[in-house]
Design a protein around this motif. Structure first.
Motif, PDB file in Angstrom:
ATOM      1  N   HIS A 221      -2.849  -8.471  -0.360  1.00 38.84           N
ATOM      2  CA  HIS A 221      -3.120  -8.016  -1.897  1.00 38.84           C
ATOM      3  C   HIS A 221      -2.768  -6.507  -2.261  1.00 38.84           C
ATOM      4  CE1 HIS A 221      -4.667 -11.979  -2.183  1.00 38.84           C
ATOM      5  NE2 HIS A 221      -5.616 -11.717  -1.355  1.00 38.84           N
ATOM      6  N   PHE A 222      -3.142  -5.657  -1.054  1.00 34.35           N
ATOM      7  CA  PHE A 222      -2.625  -4.285  -1.294  1.00 34.35           C
ATOM      8  C   PHE A 222      -1.322  -3.965  -1.365  1.00 34.35           C
ATOM      9  CE2 PHE A 222      -6.856  -3.616   0.797  1.00 34.35           C
ATOM     10  CZ  PHE A 222      -7.778  -3.830  -0.055  1.00 34.35           C
ATOM     11  N   LEU A 223      -0.494  -4.541  -0.464  1.00 34.97           N
ATOM     12  CA  LEU A 223       1.013  -4.314  -0.719  1.00 34.97           C
ATOM     13  C   LEU A 223       1.464  -4.704  -1.754  1.00 34.97           C
ATOM     14  CD1 LEU A 223       3.514  -4.847   1.831  1.00 34.97           C
ATOM     15  CD2 LEU A 223       3.893  -6.072  -0.050  1.00 34.97           C
ATOM     16  N   LEU A 224       0.941  -5.912  -2.466  1.00 26.04           N
ATOM     17  CA  LEU A 224       1.510  -6.318  -3.721  1.00 26.04           C
ATOM     18  C   LEU A 224       0.965  -5.319  -4.653  1.00 26.04           C
ATOM     19  CD1 LEU A 224       1.092 -10.246  -3.764  1.00 26.04           C
ATOM     20  CD2 LEU A 224       3.054  -8.753  -2.986  1.00 26.04           C
ATOM     21  N   GLN A 225       0.147  -4.443  -4.657  1.00 27.92           N
ATOM     22  CA  GLN A 225      -0.288  -3.582  -5.720  1.00 27.92           C
ATOM     23  C   GLN A 225       0.266  -2.125  -5.424  1.00 27.92           C
ATOM     24  OE1 GLN A 225      -4.538  -3.258  -6.788  1.00 27.92           O
ATOM     25  NE2 GLN A 225      -5.048  -4.920  -4.980  1.00 27.92           N
ATOM     26  N   GLN A 226       0.929  -2.197  -4.204  1.00 27.78           N
ATOM     27  CA  GLN A 226       1.519  -0.652  -3.696  1.00 27.78           C
ATOM     28  C   GLN A 226       0.661   0.217  -3.400  1.00 27.78           C
ATOM     29  OE1 GLN A 226       5.250  -0.127  -3.083  1.00 27.78           O
ATOM     30  NE2 GLN A 226       4.522  -2.440  -2.676  1.00 27.78           N
ATOM     31  N   LEU A 227      -0.576  -0.275  -2.691  1.00 27.44           N
ATOM     32  CA  LEU A 227      -1.746   0.623  -2.335  1.00 27.44           C
ATOM     33  C   LEU A 227      -1.469   0.754  -0.696  1.00 27.44           C
ATOM     34  CD1 LEU A 227      -5.597  -0.110  -3.323  1.00 27.44           C
ATOM     35  CD2 LEU A 227      -4.901   0.213  -0.819  1.00 27.44           C
ATOM     36  N   ASP A 228      -1.836   2.034  -0.372  1.00 28.24           N
ATOM     37  CA  ASP A 228      -1.898   2.213   1.006  1.00 28.24           C
ATOM     38  C   ASP A 228      -2.805   1.778   1.942  1.00 28.24           C
ATOM     39  OD1 ASP A 228      -1.816   3.607   3.635  1.00 28.24           O
ATOM     40  OD2 ASP A 228      -1.357   5.715   2.864  1.00 28.24           O
ATOM     41  N   TYR A 229      -2.346   0.690   2.458  1.00 29.18           N
ATOM     42  CA  TYR A 229      -3.608  -0.541   2.998  1.00 29.18           C
ATOM     43  C   TYR A 229      -3.900   0.197   4.405  1.00 29.18           C
ATOM     44  CZ  TYR A 229       1.025  -2.202   4.782  1.00 29.18           C
ATOM     45  OH  TYR A 229       2.274  -2.179   5.428  1.00 29.18           O
ATOM     46  N   LEU A 230      -3.116   1.102   5.032  1.00 31.94           N
ATOM     47  CA  LEU A 230      -3.564   1.784   6.277  1.00 31.94           C
ATOM     48  C   LEU A 230      -4.583   2.842   6.194  1.00 31.94           C
ATOM     49  CD1 LEU A 230      -0.210   2.025   8.304  1.00 31.94           C
ATOM     50  CD2 LEU A 230      -2.106   0.321   8.731  1.00 31.94           C
ATOM     51  N   GLU A 231      -4.272   3.662   5.053  1.00 29.96           N
ATOM     52  CA  GLU A 231      -5.531   4.751   4.489  1.00 29.96           C
ATOM     53  C   GLU A 231      -6.777   4.054   4.122  1.00 29.96           C
ATOM     54  OE1 GLU A 231      -6.039   8.796   2.105  1.00 29.96           O
ATOM     55  OE2 GLU A 231      -4.620   7.109   1.234  1.00 29.96           O
ATOM     56  N   PHE A 232      -6.540   2.758   3.466  1.00 33.80           N
ATOM     57  CA  PHE A 232      -7.749   2.066   3.244  1.00 33.80           C
ATOM     58  C   PHE A 232      -8.752   1.897   4.474  1.00 33.80           C
ATOM     59  CE2 PHE A 232     -10.158  -1.593   2.357  1.00 33.80           C
ATOM     60  CZ  PHE A 232     -10.450  -1.549   0.945  1.00 33.80           C
ATOM     61  N   ILE A 233      -7.991   1.414   5.415  1.00 33.81           N
ATOM     62  CA  ILE A 233      -8.870   1.314   6.539  1.00 33.81           C
ATOM     63  C   ILE A 233      -9.722   2.529   6.908  1.00 33.81           C
ATOM     64  CG2 ILE A 233      -9.012   0.629   8.951  1.00 33.81           C
ATOM     65  CD1 ILE A 233      -6.624  -1.188   8.473  1.00 33.81           C
ATOM     66  N   ASP A 234      -8.917   3.637   6.903  1.00 31.72           N
ATOM     67  CA  ASP A 234      -9.548   5.109   7.219  1.00 31.72           C
ATOM     68  C   ASP A 234     -10.789   5.263   6.342  1.00 31.72           C
ATOM     69  OD1 ASP A 234      -7.880   5.806   9.116  1.00 31.72           O
ATOM     70  OD2 ASP A 234      -6.299   6.550   7.619  1.00 31.72           O
ATOM     71  N   ILE A 235     -10.692   4.931   5.011  1.00 31.08           N
ATOM     72  CA  ILE A 235     -11.827   5.224   4.178  1.00 31.08           C
ATOM     73  C   ILE A 235     -12.891   4.274   4.200  1.00 31.08           C
ATOM     74  CG2 ILE A 235     -12.243   5.573   1.758  1.00 31.08           C
ATOM     75  CD1 ILE A 235      -9.127   6.146   1.188  1.00 31.08           C
ATOM     76  N   TYR A 236     -12.486   3.284   4.377  1.00 31.88           N
ATOM     77  CA  TYR A 236     -13.760   2.046   4.259  1.00 31.88           C
ATOM     78  C   TYR A 236     -13.995   1.068   5.529  1.00 31.88           C
ATOM     79  CZ  TYR A 236     -12.536   2.900  -0.619  1.00 31.88           C
ATOM     80  OH  TYR A 236     -12.143   3.505  -2.018  1.00 31.88           O
ATOM     81  N   HIS A 237     -13.422   1.648   6.632  1.00 27.47           N
ATOM     82  CA  HIS A 237     -13.686   0.907   8.002  1.00 27.47           C
ATOM     83  C   HIS A 237     -15.061   0.485   8.217  1.00 27.47           C
ATOM     84  CE1 HIS A 237     -14.851   4.526  10.109  1.00 27.47           C
ATOM     85  NE2 HIS A 237     -14.127   5.075   9.355  1.00 27.47           N
ATOM     86  N   GLU A 238     -16.126   1.155   7.808  1.00 25.37           N
ATOM     87  CA  GLU A 238     -17.484   1.061   8.061  1.00 25.37           C
ATOM     88  C   GLU A 238     -17.980  -0.294   7.397  1.00 25.37           C
ATOM     89  OE1 GLU A 238     -19.572   4.478   7.484  1.00 25.37           O
ATOM     90  OE2 GLU A 238     -18.896   5.570   9.346  1.00 25.37           O
ATOM     91  N   ARG A 239     -17.309  -0.285   6.233  1.00 23.23           N
ATOM     92  CA  ARG A 239     -17.628  -1.717   5.432  1.00 23.23           C
ATOM     93  C   ARG A 239     -16.770  -2.895   5.844  1.00 23.23           C
ATOM     94  NH1 ARG A 239     -22.476  -1.429   2.261  1.00 23.23           N
ATOM     95  NH2 ARG A 239     -22.823   0.577   1.975  1.00 23.23           N
ATOM     96  N   ILE A 240     -15.680  -2.753   6.468  1.00 22.08           N
ATOM     97  CA  ILE A 240     -15.036  -3.965   6.841  1.00 22.08           C
ATOM     98  C   ILE A 240     -15.455  -4.857   7.992  1.00 22.08           C
ATOM     99  CG2 ILE A 240     -12.782  -4.681   7.702  1.00 22.08           C
ATOM    100  CD1 ILE A 240     -11.445  -2.001   6.559  1.00 22.08           C
ATOM    101  N   LYS A 241     -16.025  -6.016   7.442  1.00 22.20           N
ATOM    102  CA  LYS A 241     -16.713  -6.904   8.348  1.00 22.20           C
ATOM    103  C   LYS A 241     -15.702  -8.221   8.699  1.00 22.20           C
ATOM    104  CE  LYS A 241     -20.263  -4.235   8.494  1.00 22.20           C
ATOM    105  NZ  LYS A 241     -20.733  -3.236   9.787  1.00 22.20           N
ATOM    106  N   ALA A 242     -14.770  -8.360   7.892  1.00 23.78           N
ATOM    107  CA  ALA A 242     -14.129  -9.699   8.138  1.00 23.78           C
ATOM    108  C   ALA A 242     -12.581  -9.191   7.833  1.00 23.78           C
ATOM    109  CB  ALA A 242     -14.402 -10.668   7.344  1.00 23.78           C
ATOM    110  N   PHE A 243     -11.371 -10.091   8.276  1.00 21.84           N
ATOM    111  CA  PHE A 243     -10.153  -9.722   8.204  1.00 21.84           C
ATOM    112  C   PHE A 243      -9.362 -10.954   8.055  1.00 21.84           C
ATOM    113  CE2 PHE A 243      -6.507  -8.067  11.437  1.00 21.84           C
ATOM    114  CZ  PHE A 243      -5.598  -8.033  10.359  1.00 21.84           C
ATOM    115  N   HIS A 244      -8.673 -10.951   6.913  1.00 20.85           N
ATOM    116  CA  HIS A 244      -7.477 -11.991   6.748  1.00 20.85           C
ATOM    117  C   HIS A 244      -5.993 -11.829   6.972  1.00 20.85           C
ATOM    118  CE1 HIS A 244      -9.632 -15.215   3.558  1.00 20.85           C
ATOM    119  NE2 HIS A 244      -9.962 -15.474   5.030  1.00 20.85           N
TER     120      HIS A 244
END
Length: 351
Positions: A221-244
């Protein structure tokens, strides 16, 4: 000690059907295990596979479900309540479309439909606890999404009011998840009010920073929005509890871009693909998650506009297996180290 991600897992929603082996939990889990999957994510709205209300009240039933999965050779990764979560907040423009997610008894009755959805979400927390699960995955729904593009000009306060209401609806549900020791991972997804990092932060503020308000990370969903999905992990990794684990591609042309011109899935500039057929940098994603010690499941959510689902499922297990990084227990240059000697350290600095 660092932890290694679990997987591969398979989200069963896209494969459940009326024909064997996809029409019962025993047969679909055996099929998944035969492809190499070690875990399954269960769609709680599909009565062919699971009874959510019964699971919320019966430990014996949950033990039976776990036994079926164990006998097949898989674990339960999470329960999915995506469709029920969607109905916690529905803009009236979508009433007719989303009625199909709810039982006929609440069709054409938005208030009753919402009450049903809230009860379902609470069942999800209790059922997860009874199954011994630490996390569940869902959608948050949407009140503001029809106003995504600011034309006509949005009235001042519209978005703030929408997120305030969203928070009021979800806070009591998240409290039930807290009572049951379960994290709720929201899939950040267009069509939901929470569709990127900025909107997740707005939602998190609206629920008072609730510890159970977390993320089901899906890079497609991030690629289709052209959002930086790797930096997203840097920012929000403490809240990531599941992975599709889902692939996608974005191929803009002179005729269409991110909004894709109302085209069919096959003809869109942005479209979902089977694992390895799209553009998502899974090497980077698995590395980032390993770096931040993500220790839960990597679950294939298969959606592709071209490939047959059974082929996508067969290819998905080895793809995920190949990408999971066995996390090292020591630094590569430990051989060059030695015992700590404070006197020597000070001498090295000339002090």
């Amino acid at each position: 000690m660092p932890s290694t991600m679990k997987g591969p897992g398979l989200f069963l929603a896209q494969f459940a059907g009326d024909a064997a082996p996809f029409n019962s939990l025993p047969s679909i889990t055996r099929w998944a295990a035969g492809l190499g999957y070690k875990g399954v994510q269960i769609p709680t709205w599909d009565s062919r596979l699971f009874d959510l209300e019964k699971a919320a009240s019966s430990q014996a039933y949950c033990d039976e479900v776990k036994g079926i999965c164990t006998e097949a050779g898989v674990e339960i990764t999470e329960l999915s309540t995506h469709l029920q979560g969607q109905l916690v907040a529905v803009h009236p423009a979508y009433d007719a479309q989303f009625d199909g997610f709810a039982p006929p008894a609440v069709h054409n009755n938005p208030k009753a439909r919402q009450q049903w959805a809230v009860e379902q979400m609470k069942f999800g927390a209790k059922a997860s606890k009874n199954l011994g699960l630490k996390a569940s995955v869902s959608f948050c729904g949407a009140l503001a999404f029809p106003y995504l593009y600011p034309w006509p000009q949005r009235p001042a306060g519209l978005i703030e009011e929408a997120f305030s209401e969203l928070g009021k609806r979800w806070k009591p549900i998240l409290d039930v998840y807290e009572d049951n020791g379960v994290d709720l991972g929201y899939e950040i997804h267009p069509g939901e009010d929470v569709f990127d990092g900025a909107t997740f932060e707005m939602f998190l503020d609206a629920v008072g920073g609730h510890k159970r308000c977390n993320i089901n990370y899906d890079p497609s969903h991030f690629l289709l929005q052209q959002l930086d999905y790797l930096e997203f992990i840097d920012i929000y990794h403490e809240r990531i509890k599941a992975f599709h684990v889902k692939d996608a591609e974005f191929n803009p042309t002179g005729r269409q871009g991110v909004y894709s011109g109302y085209q069919s899935w096959t003809n869109r500039a942005g479209r979902f693909r089977s694992l390895g057929d799209g553009q998502v940098d899974f090497g980077g994603i698995f590395s980032k998650l390993a770096q931040y010690d993500y220790d839960s499941w990597a679950v294939l959510e298969w959606e592709c506009c071209l490939k047959h689902p059974e082929d996508g499922a067969a290819e998905g297990a080895p793809f995920i297996e190949h990408h999971i990084i066995r996390v090292t227990e020591k630094a590569f240059d430990d051989f060059a180290g030695g015992a700590t000697d404070k006197k020597m350290l000070r001498a090295m600095m000339g002090i």
